[in-house]
Write an enzyme that holds these catalytic residues in place. Sequence first.
Site, PDB file in Angstrom:
ATOM      1  N   GLN A  20       0.847  -1.202   0.000  1.00 48.71           N
ATOM      2  CA  GLN A  20       0.000   0.000   0.000  1.00 48.71           C
ATOM      3  C   GLN A  20       0.876   1.243   0.000  1.00 48.71           C
ATOM      4  OE1 GLN A  20      -2.290  -0.597   3.598  1.00 48.71           O
ATOM      5  NE2 GLN A  20      -3.838  -1.663   2.449  1.00 48.71           N
ATOM      6  N   ILE A  75       3.534   4.096  -1.147  1.00 49.89           N
ATOM      7  CA  ILE A  75       3.691   4.822  -2.399  1.00 49.89           C
ATOM      8  C   ILE A  75       5.099   5.412  -2.491  1.00 49.89           C
ATOM      9  CG2 ILE A  75       1.241   5.316  -2.664  1.00 49.89           C
ATOM     10  CD1 ILE A  75       1.599   7.959  -1.304  1.00 49.89           C
ATOM     11  N   HIS A  78      -1.463   1.196  -4.360  1.00 47.24           N
ATOM     12  CA  HIS A  78      -1.902   2.596  -4.256  1.00 47.24           C
ATOM     13  C   HIS A  78      -1.062   3.533  -5.110  1.00 47.24           C
ATOM     14  CE1 HIS A  78      -4.050   1.805  -0.149  1.00 47.24           C
ATOM     15  NE2 HIS A  78      -4.538   1.125  -1.149  1.00 47.24           N
ATOM     16  N   CYS A 135       0.072  13.067 -16.559  1.00 47.02           N
ATOM     17  CA  CYS A 135      -0.822  14.132 -17.009  1.00 47.02           C
ATOM     18  C   CYS A 135      -2.260  13.653 -16.852  1.00 47.02           C
ATOM     19  CB  CYS A 135      -0.538  14.464 -18.472  1.00 47.02           C
ATOM     20  SG  CYS A 135      -1.686  15.686 -19.133  1.00 47.02           S
ATOM     21  N   GLY A 165       3.159  -4.570   8.887  1.00 41.85           N
ATOM     22  CA  GLY A 165       2.991  -3.122   9.048  1.00 41.85           C
ATOM     23  C   GLY A 165       1.776  -2.536   8.366  1.00 41.85           C
TER      24      GLY A 165
HETATM   25  P1  NAD Z   1      -1.530   2.795   8.974  1.00 41.61           P
HETATM   26  O1  NAD Z   1      -0.755   4.006   9.310  1.00 41.61           O
HETATM   27  O2  NAD Z   1      -2.973   2.750   9.212  1.00 41.61           O
HETATM   28  O3  NAD Z   1      -0.889   1.545   9.705  1.00 41.61           O
HETATM   29  C1  NAD Z   1       0.455   1.361   9.854  1.00 41.61           C
HETATM   30  C2  NAD Z   1       0.661   0.078  10.635  1.00 41.61           C
HETATM   31  O4  NAD Z   1       2.040  -0.103  10.817  1.00 41.61           O
HETATM   32  C3  NAD Z   1       0.021   0.059  12.020  1.00 41.61           C
HETATM   33  O5  NAD Z   1      -0.710  -1.130  12.143  1.00 41.61           O
HETATM   34  C4  NAD Z   1       1.216   0.077  12.968  1.00 41.61           C
HETATM   35  O6  NAD Z   1       0.975  -0.679  14.139  1.00 41.61           O
HETATM   36  C5  NAD Z   1       2.272  -0.583  12.104  1.00 41.61           C
HETATM   37  N1  NAD Z   1       3.641  -0.244  12.436  1.00 41.61           N
HETATM   38  C6  NAD Z   1       4.142   0.909  12.925  1.00 41.61           C
HETATM   39  N2  NAD Z   1       5.472   0.825  13.056  1.00 41.61           N
HETATM   40  C7  NAD Z   1       5.835  -0.407  12.636  1.00 41.61           C
HETATM   41  C8  NAD Z   1       7.069  -1.089  12.493  1.00 41.61           C
HETATM   42  N3  NAD Z   1       8.246  -0.517  12.831  1.00 41.61           N
HETATM   43  N4  NAD Z   1       7.062  -2.352  12.016  1.00 41.61           N
HETATM   44  C9  NAD Z   1       5.892  -2.952  11.668  1.00 41.61           C
HETATM   45  N5  NAD Z   1       4.705  -2.365  11.765  1.00 41.61           N
HETATM   46  C10 NAD Z   1       4.672  -1.097  12.246  1.00 41.61           C
HETATM   47  O7  NAD Z   1      -1.170   2.528   7.509  1.00 41.61           O
HETATM   48  P2  NAD Z   1      -1.679   1.561   6.414  1.00 41.61           P
HETATM   49  O8  NAD Z   1      -2.924   0.915   6.864  1.00 41.61           O
HETATM   50  O9  NAD Z   1      -0.565   0.735   5.984  1.00 41.61           O
HETATM   51  O10 NAD Z   1      -1.899   2.568   5.231  1.00 41.61           O
HETATM   52  C11 NAD Z   1      -2.766   3.609   5.158  1.00 41.61           C
HETATM   53  C12 NAD Z   1      -2.548   4.323   3.820  1.00 41.61           C
HETATM   54  O11 NAD Z   1      -1.563   5.348   3.932  1.00 41.61           O
HETATM   55  C13 NAD Z   1      -2.022   3.436   2.758  1.00 41.61           C
HETATM   56  O12 NAD Z   1      -2.966   3.423   1.768  1.00 41.61           O
HETATM   57  C14 NAD Z   1      -0.732   4.056   2.212  1.00 41.61           C
HETATM   58  O13 NAD Z   1      -0.814   4.246   0.824  1.00 41.61           O
HETATM   59  C15 NAD Z   1      -0.637   5.380   2.850  1.00 41.61           C
HETATM   60  N6  NAD Z   1       0.709   5.680   3.392  1.00 41.61           N
HETATM   61  C16 NAD Z   1       1.855   5.300   2.730  1.00 41.61           C
HETATM   62  C17 NAD Z   1       3.101   5.572   3.284  1.00 41.61           C
HETATM   63  C18 NAD Z   1       4.341   5.176   2.546  1.00 41.61           C
HETATM   64  O14 NAD Z   1       4.330   5.052   1.339  1.00 41.61           O
HETATM   65  N7  NAD Z   1       5.454   4.916   3.259  1.00 41.61           N
HETATM   66  C19 NAD Z   1       3.203   6.196   4.512  1.00 41.61           C
HETATM   67  C20 NAD Z   1       2.018   6.593   5.144  1.00 41.61           C
HETATM   68  C21 NAD Z   1       0.774   6.323   4.576  1.00 41.61           C
HETATM   69 ZN    ZN Z   2      -0.608  16.325 -21.075  1.00 39.60          ZN
END
Ligand code: NAD
Ligand code: ZN
Length: 249
Positions: free
Chosen positions: A107, A109, A125, A133, A195
């Site tokens: 999920q 990005i 995602h 574009c 995660g």
């Molecule tokens: P969320 O923030 O709801 O959940 C994150 C999860 O990670 C939680 O369950 C938490 O307990 C766990 N976590 C925290 N630290 C951890 C670690 N060190 N090791 C393992 N697990 C850990 O996020 P989600 O449900 O994955 O995503 C929500 C949306 O936000 C997604 O659609 C995503 O596209 C977007 N998002 C992406 C990024 C990225 O690309 N890095 C960052 C933030 C949000």
């Molecule tokens: Zn264009």
Amino acid sequence: MNRELAKVGELLHCARRVLFITGAGVSAESQIPTFRGATAAFADGMTEDGMPFEEALGAETFNLNPALSWKYLALLELSIRGKLPNAAHEVMAALQSPRRDVFIATQNIDELHQRAGSRIVFELHGNLRRIICTRCDYNVHLETYEALAKLPRCPRCDAHLRPDVVLYGETLPLEVLDAFYQEQTKGFDLVFSVGTTSLFPYVVEPVMAAVRQGVPVVEINPETTPISSLADFRFAAPAGQTLRNMVRP
Ligand code: NAD
Ligand code: ZN
């Protein structure tokens, strides 16, 4: 815990097809805030523009007021800028071998799985570094948004540009989902959820399928999630350290 780690390590050693479903938690150790971490920075999920973060990053807002969405997309980009893969990404990539296929359905990005060397990554995602574009097929991969205008326009057709990510209210990219389903029909020997909290069907279904087929399910997440009760092995610990200990000889 150590016995369980060794047991999963053994399963990994023998597995030919491994699926990792990953969410924001996998990048937490790269100092990229998880979704909840990021929204906390916007005072309980509200932006300074008086709308929830999800709405500012929604398809409807982008269509009506792209400058507003771009303001928050730029903040997201800032949160991933210059960040490097961590041990979790690295271990998943290192598990690829001529006798073992490793599939990542993420999920995230932030593109960190690819940077770590993972070859089969289903970006459910999308990817914040890919800019497309809204009208023509112009696209470009950007390391940073530094040189981008606040409301960037297509150099070919002058329509608004946007990152190739799934905005709230949009459907997931069909070709990515199709490719992921193709692999699901071939089955996996081991399924990890690492995660991620989200309850999206495309994340839960592969886990349910594994349960139905008697394929072991492993969860790595410091917090309990709706998948926790389905997991055969559960590690309530950070992803990087846990995966590293799992594959340690
Ligand atoms: P969320 O923030 O709801 O959940 C994150 C999860 O990670 C939680 O369950 C938490 O307990 C766990 N976590 C925290 N630290 C951890 C670690 N060190 N090791 C393992 N697990 C850990 O996020 P989600 O449900 O994955 O995503 C929500 C949306 O936000 C997604 O659609 C995503 O596209 C977007 N998002 C992406 C990024 C990225 O690309 N890095 C960052 C933030 C949000
Ligand atoms: Zn264009």
